[in-house]
Motif scaffolding. Structure first.
Motif, mmCIF file in Angstrom:
data_model
loop_
_atom_site.group_PDB
_atom_site.id
_atom_site.type_symbol
_atom_site.label_atom_id
_atom_site.label_comp_id
_atom_site.label_asym_id
_atom_site.label_seq_id
_atom_site.Cartn_x
_atom_site.Cartn_y
_atom_site.Cartn_z
ATOM 1 N N LEU A 82 0.104 5.417 3.430
ATOM 2 C CA LEU A 82 -0.101 5.647 2.339
ATOM 3 C C LEU A 82 -1.656 4.832 2.001
ATOM 4 O O LEU A 82 -1.810 3.679 2.094
ATOM 5 C CB LEU A 82 0.581 5.134 1.224
ATOM 6 C CG LEU A 82 1.947 5.902 1.391
ATOM 7 C CD1 LEU A 82 3.329 5.029 1.159
ATOM 8 C CD2 LEU A 82 1.885 7.203 0.232
ATOM 9 N N ASP A 83 -2.697 5.697 1.284
ATOM 10 C CA ASP A 83 -3.785 5.142 1.000
ATOM 11 C C ASP A 83 -3.283 4.428 -0.433
ATOM 12 O O ASP A 83 -2.313 4.810 -0.763
ATOM 13 C CB ASP A 83 -5.076 6.326 0.671
ATOM 14 C CG ASP A 83 -5.974 5.713 -0.110
ATOM 15 O OD1 ASP A 83 -6.649 4.674 0.026
ATOM 16 O OD2 ASP A 83 -6.428 6.434 -1.060
ATOM 17 N N ARG A 84 -4.019 3.313 -1.014
ATOM 18 C CA ARG A 84 -3.814 2.886 -2.059
ATOM 19 C C ARG A 84 -4.364 3.490 -3.562
ATOM 20 O O ARG A 84 -3.660 4.024 -4.356
ATOM 21 C CB ARG A 84 -4.153 1.282 -1.774
ATOM 22 C CG ARG A 84 -3.054 0.559 -2.925
ATOM 23 C CD ARG A 84 -3.664 -0.872 -3.159
ATOM 24 N NE ARG A 84 -4.985 -0.895 -3.867
ATOM 25 C CZ ARG A 84 -5.750 -2.182 -4.179
ATOM 26 N NH1 ARG A 84 -5.198 -3.244 -3.628
ATOM 27 N NH2 ARG A 84 -6.591 -2.134 -5.014
ATOM 28 N N ASP A 85 -5.549 3.332 -3.556
ATOM 29 C CA ASP A 85 -6.568 3.647 -4.575
ATOM 30 C C ASP A 85 -6.399 5.223 -4.866
ATOM 31 O O ASP A 85 -6.907 5.791 -3.862
ATOM 32 C CB ASP A 85 -7.745 3.243 -4.858
ATOM 33 C CG ASP A 85 -7.752 1.549 -4.599
ATOM 34 O OD1 ASP A 85 -7.212 0.887 -5.150
ATOM 35 O OD2 ASP A 85 -8.729 1.213 -3.857
ATOM 36 N N GLY A 86 -5.959 5.734 -5.891
ATOM 37 C CA GLY A 86 -5.827 7.103 -6.457
ATOM 38 C C GLY A 86 -4.599 7.955 -5.801
ATOM 39 O O GLY A 86 -4.234 8.824 -5.899
ATOM 40 N N VAL A 87 -3.623 7.052 -5.075
ATOM 41 C CA VAL A 87 -2.279 7.360 -4.672
ATOM 42 C C VAL A 87 -1.157 6.549 -5.220
ATOM 43 O O VAL A 87 -0.115 6.933 -5.905
ATOM 44 C CB VAL A 87 -2.279 7.186 -2.979
ATOM 45 C CG1 VAL A 87 -1.018 7.802 -2.369
ATOM 46 C CG2 VAL A 87 -3.330 8.340 -2.463
ATOM 47 N N GLY A 122 -3.282 10.614 1.473
ATOM 48 C CA GLY A 122 -4.442 9.840 0.939
ATOM 49 C C GLY A 122 -5.026 11.197 -0.006
ATOM 50 O O GLY A 122 -4.529 12.144 -0.275
ATOM 51 N N ASP A 123 -6.059 10.567 -0.710
ATOM 52 C CA ASP A 123 -6.980 11.416 -1.516
ATOM 53 C C ASP A 123 -8.493 11.482 -1.302
ATOM 54 O O ASP A 123 -9.103 12.128 -2.086
ATOM 55 C CB ASP A 123 -6.773 10.941 -3.205
ATOM 56 C CG ASP A 123 -7.616 9.672 -3.362
ATOM 57 O OD1 ASP A 123 -7.764 8.729 -2.105
ATOM 58 O OD2 ASP A 123 -7.929 9.312 -4.393
ATOM 59 N N GLN A 124 -8.416 11.170 0.044
ATOM 60 C CA GLN A 124 -10.029 11.435 0.367
ATOM 61 C C GLN A 124 -10.073 11.845 1.714
ATOM 62 O O GLN A 124 -9.270 11.662 2.599
ATOM 63 C CB GLN A 124 -10.736 9.982 0.222
ATOM 64 C CG GLN A 124 -10.855 9.485 -1.268
ATOM 65 C CD GLN A 124 -11.891 8.252 -1.123
ATOM 66 O OE1 GLN A 124 -12.688 8.098 -0.086
ATOM 67 N NE2 GLN A 124 -11.784 7.586 -2.292
ATOM 68 N N ASP A 125 -11.215 12.492 2.110
ATOM 69 C CA ASP A 125 -11.499 12.741 3.535
ATOM 70 C C ASP A 125 -11.007 11.548 4.739
ATOM 71 O O ASP A 125 -10.558 12.044 5.670
ATOM 72 C CB ASP A 125 -12.739 13.365 3.760
ATOM 73 C CG ASP A 125 -12.989 14.816 2.856
ATOM 74 O OD1 ASP A 125 -12.143 15.588 2.986
ATOM 75 O OD2 ASP A 125 -14.186 14.952 2.557
ATOM 76 N N CYS A 126 -11.634 10.673 4.104
ATOM 77 C CA CYS A 126 -11.476 9.403 5.149
ATOM 78 C C CYS A 126 -10.074 9.277 5.664
ATOM 79 O O CYS A 126 -9.741 8.765 6.614
ATOM 80 C CB CYS A 126 -11.975 8.230 4.770
ATOM 81 S SG CYS A 126 -11.497 7.511 3.411
ATOM 82 N N ASP A 127 -9.243 9.545 4.646
ATOM 83 C CA ASP A 127 -7.871 9.211 4.702
ATOM 84 C C ASP A 127 -7.246 10.197 5.922
ATOM 85 O O ASP A 127 -6.415 9.973 6.879
ATOM 86 C CB ASP A 127 -6.997 9.345 3.800
ATOM 87 C CG ASP A 127 -7.296 8.351 2.671
ATOM 88 O OD1 ASP A 127 -7.392 7.108 2.940
ATOM 89 O OD2 ASP A 127 -7.619 8.694 1.429
ATOM 90 N N VAL A 128 -7.637 11.389 5.591
ATOM 91 C CA VAL A 128 -7.275 12.819 6.685
ATOM 92 C C VAL A 128 -7.605 12.492 7.991
ATOM 93 O O VAL A 128 -6.952 12.594 8.935
ATOM 94 C CB VAL A 128 -7.690 14.018 5.978
ATOM 95 C CG1 VAL A 128 -7.486 15.218 7.196
ATOM 96 C CG2 VAL A 128 -7.150 14.406 4.684
HETATM 97 MG MG LIG Z 1 -8.041 6.745 -2.315
#
Ligand SMILES: [Mg+2]
Ligand SMILES: [Zn+2]
Length: 196
Positions: free
Chosen positions: A8-13, A141-147
């Protein structure tokens, strides 16, 4: 039996993004009082635990490298987050934070590093350390970098369409788009052929 993992990403998730008037952007919390856990995430996370997934946080935290806050404060925010989550019965197997930034201002932290998402470094580290089943594992996640991070490690990914990070998406192809963590968990259980 090998366990699957949910990264899991943290910020925004897990916690809310916070408006920074200086940069006019929504960013990670820079103080303990700015840390607000997103409501309704505990039930879906508990469901994942019950299904046998290990949970990990993988988060880029470049605020210290950029001169916006101290490492000590980032550490305090982390500890508070851990307490708040543990208080609700959610304990992560491990937290992986990258404190670097390629264009930061603080010496030793301002460089290209191995661990910053979208690099898959932390996922691969967790895979080795915990013997994870990558076929069953996902990145949320909530950003492209997570994907891109998930894809670089060969796992599937889900993008939460969080309003405040809208400008950080659109350049990646996740396996699914959702509106909430609850929805993401529904998709994971379904596509892993697990009963919800
Ligand atoms: Mg995030
Ligand atoms: Zn790093």
């Amino acid at each position: 039996m090998m366990s699957g993992a949910i990264f899991l990403d943290r910020d925004g998730v897990i916690n809310q993004l916070v408006y920074n008037p200086k940069t006019k952007e929504y960013e990670s919390p820079l103080s303990e009082k700015d840390l607000k856990i997103i409501p309704r995430i505990f039930r879906p996370l508990k469901k994942l635990k019950k299904k046998g997934f290990l949970l990990f946080i993988i988060s880029n935290q470049p605020s210290y490298a950029k001169g916006k806050t101290t490492l000590e404060t980032l550490c305090k925010i982390h500890k508070l987050l851990h307490r708040k989550m543990a208080g609700k019965g959610i304990v992560f197997s491990e937290y992986f934070y990258c404190y670097h930034h390629p264009e930061g201002v603080v010496k030793n932290y301002s460089r290209k590093c191995l661990c910053r998402k979208p690099k898959p470094y932390f996922i691969l580290k967790a895979k080795r350390k915990y013997g994870l089943d990558m076929q069953q594992s996902w990145f949320i996640g909530d950003q492209d970098c997570d994907v891109l991070c998930g894809q670089a490690a060969g796992i599937r990914s889900i993008l939460i369409q969080e309003r405040r990070s809208k400008n950080k998406r659109g350049q990646s192809q996740p396996d699914a788009y959702v509106g909430s963590l609850d929805e993401a968990v529904g998709i994971i259980l379904k596509r892993n052929n697990m009963r919800s």
